[in-house]
Write a protein that holds these residues in place. Structure first.
Motif, PDB file in Angstrom:
ATOM      1  N   ILE A  87       0.867  -1.173   0.000  1.00 12.96           N
ATOM      2  CA  ILE A  87       0.000   0.000   0.000  1.00 12.96           C
ATOM      3  C   ILE A  87       0.905   1.225   0.000  1.00 12.96           C
ATOM      4  CG2 ILE A  87      -1.807   1.272   1.217  1.00 12.96           C
ATOM      5  CD1 ILE A  87      -2.617  -1.415   2.517  1.00 12.96           C
ATOM      6  N   ILE A  88       0.736   2.066  -0.999  1.00 13.19           N
ATOM      7  CA  ILE A  88       1.533   3.291  -1.112  1.00 13.19           C
ATOM      8  C   ILE A  88       0.732   4.418  -0.468  1.00 13.19           C
ATOM      9  CG2 ILE A  88       2.666   4.914  -2.674  1.00 13.19           C
ATOM     10  CD1 ILE A  88       2.810   2.620  -4.738  1.00 13.19           C
ATOM     11  N   LEU A  89       1.345   5.062   0.505  1.00 13.00           N
ATOM     12  CA  LEU A  89       0.728   6.162   1.250  1.00 13.00           C
ATOM     13  C   LEU A  89       1.513   7.442   1.000  1.00 13.00           C
ATOM     14  CD1 LEU A  89       0.526   4.227   4.638  1.00 13.00           C
ATOM     15  CD2 LEU A  89      -1.345   4.510   3.005  1.00 13.00           C
ATOM     16  N   ASP A 101       5.663  11.095  -7.903  1.00 15.61           N
ATOM     17  CA  ASP A 101       6.390  10.114  -7.095  1.00 15.61           C
ATOM     18  C   ASP A 101       5.670   8.775  -7.083  1.00 15.61           C
ATOM     19  OD1 ASP A 101       7.923  12.348  -6.504  1.00 15.61           O
ATOM     20  OD2 ASP A 101       8.007  11.940  -4.362  1.00 15.61           O
ATOM     21  N   ILE A 102       4.351   8.800  -6.955  1.00 13.84           N
ATOM     22  CA  ILE A 102       3.579   7.561  -6.890  1.00 13.84           C
ATOM     23  C   ILE A 102       3.784   6.749  -8.166  1.00 13.84           C
ATOM     24  CG2 ILE A 102       1.239   6.585  -6.786  1.00 13.84           C
ATOM     25  CD1 ILE A 102       0.550   9.179  -5.079  1.00 13.84           C
ATOM     26  N   GLY A 103       3.686   7.396  -9.311  1.00 17.69           N
ATOM     27  CA  GLY A 103       3.875   6.697 -10.576  1.00 17.69           C
ATOM     28  C   GLY A 103       5.265   6.121 -10.723  1.00 17.69           C
ATOM     29  N   ILE A 104       6.263   6.919 -10.341  1.00 12.44           N
ATOM     30  CA  ILE A 104       7.645   6.457 -10.471  1.00 12.44           C
ATOM     31  C   ILE A 104       7.897   5.244  -9.585  1.00 12.44           C
ATOM     32  CG2 ILE A 104      10.059   7.045  -9.991  1.00 12.44           C
ATOM     33  CD1 ILE A 104       9.312   9.957 -10.810  1.00 12.44           C
ATOM     34  N   VAL A 105       7.532   5.333  -8.311  1.00 10.85           N
ATOM     35  CA  VAL A 105       7.846   4.221  -7.399  1.00 10.85           C
ATOM     36  C   VAL A 105       7.004   2.988  -7.712  1.00 10.85           C
ATOM     37  CG1 VAL A 105       8.630   5.770  -5.568  1.00 10.85           C
ATOM     38  CG2 VAL A 105       6.315   4.839  -5.467  1.00 10.85           C
ATOM     39  N   ALA A 106       5.761   3.185  -8.129  1.00  8.44           N
ATOM     40  CA  ALA A 106       4.925   2.030  -8.475  1.00  8.44           C
ATOM     41  C   ALA A 106       5.543   1.267  -9.642  1.00  8.44           C
ATOM     42  CB  ALA A 106       3.506   2.474  -8.799  1.00  8.44           C
ATOM     43  N   GLN A 107       5.972   1.984 -10.670  1.00  6.80           N
ATOM     44  CA  GLN A 107       6.594   1.313 -11.811  1.00  6.80           C
ATOM     45  C   GLN A 107       7.917   0.668 -11.414  1.00  6.80           C
ATOM     46  OE1 GLN A 107       5.444   0.264 -14.450  1.00  6.80           O
ATOM     47  NE2 GLN A 107       6.699   0.554 -16.248  1.00  6.80           N
TER      48      GLN A 107
END
Length: 193
Positions: A87-89, A101-107
């Motif tokens: 879960i990304i918070l 940031d969310i897109g970068i770290v998720a990928q």
């Protein structure tokens, strides 16, 4: 694998072999990739909840929605559910929002999972208030995205968008998941130089 091979293999898988467990160390390694990824203004506002626990996974599963285009499918059945979640918070005391940031770290994490022979799905359709209560997530952390992870048991095929222009993914009679992709010529508006 080359980066091109990893990107091609990194699909949104929604059915998994639930007998294949993912351990907490693997999840920590994936978050390690997130930690090394770029961050806007280097604020690093993202935090993570990792679950490889069957009971916690069931709580998370109860608060997410699967495959919006597949109207007659309620999500993976027992035996095909994810065996881990990240879960990304977003820590709103550091940054109110952090979509880049969310897109970068998720990928980064999904490519890392793919490299390890795993697969997953990035899920944004979440009953956030209910999940917050179920996992006792403090208010300062915005629930941004969930990565559902496991050993994929489905085939995902990329194909060119047809003449109709329909981009909706679908499953055929054999359960193969088809994902139409726009042509490169549609994406590039102009080449300069």
């Amino acid at each position: 694998m080359t980066i091109a091979e990893l990107v091609r293999k990194n699909r949104s898988y929604r059915r998994f072999d639930q007998k294949v467990a993912i351990n907490a160390d693997t999840l920590r390694e994936l978050v390690g990739l997130a930690r090394l990824s770029p961050s806007a203004a280097n604020r690093q506002p993202l935090k993570f909840i990792l679950s490889a626990d069957v009971a916690t996974n069931a709580k998370i599963f109860a608060h997410i929605h699967w495959a919006g285009y597949l109207k007659d499918w309620g999500g993976p059945r027992e035996g095909e559910r994810p065996t881990a979640y990240i879960i990304i918070l977003t820590d709103t005391e550091i940054s109110k929002e952090s979509p880049t940031d969310i897109g970068i770290v998720a990928q980064s994490m999904m490519l890392g999972a793919t490299e390890r022979g795993l697969g997953g799905c990035m899920i944004g359709s979440i009953d956030r208030d209910d999940l917050r209560k179920a996992l006792e997530i403090p208010e300062r952390y915005a629930i941004s995205l969930i990565l559902a992870l496991g050993k994929p048991v489905e085939t995902v095929v990329l194909e060119d968008v047809g003449p109709s222009g329909d981009i909706k993914y679908y499953r055929d009679a054999q359960g193969v998941h088809h994902v139409p992709k726009r042509l490169l010529s549609e994406l590039i508006l102009r080449i300069i130089g």
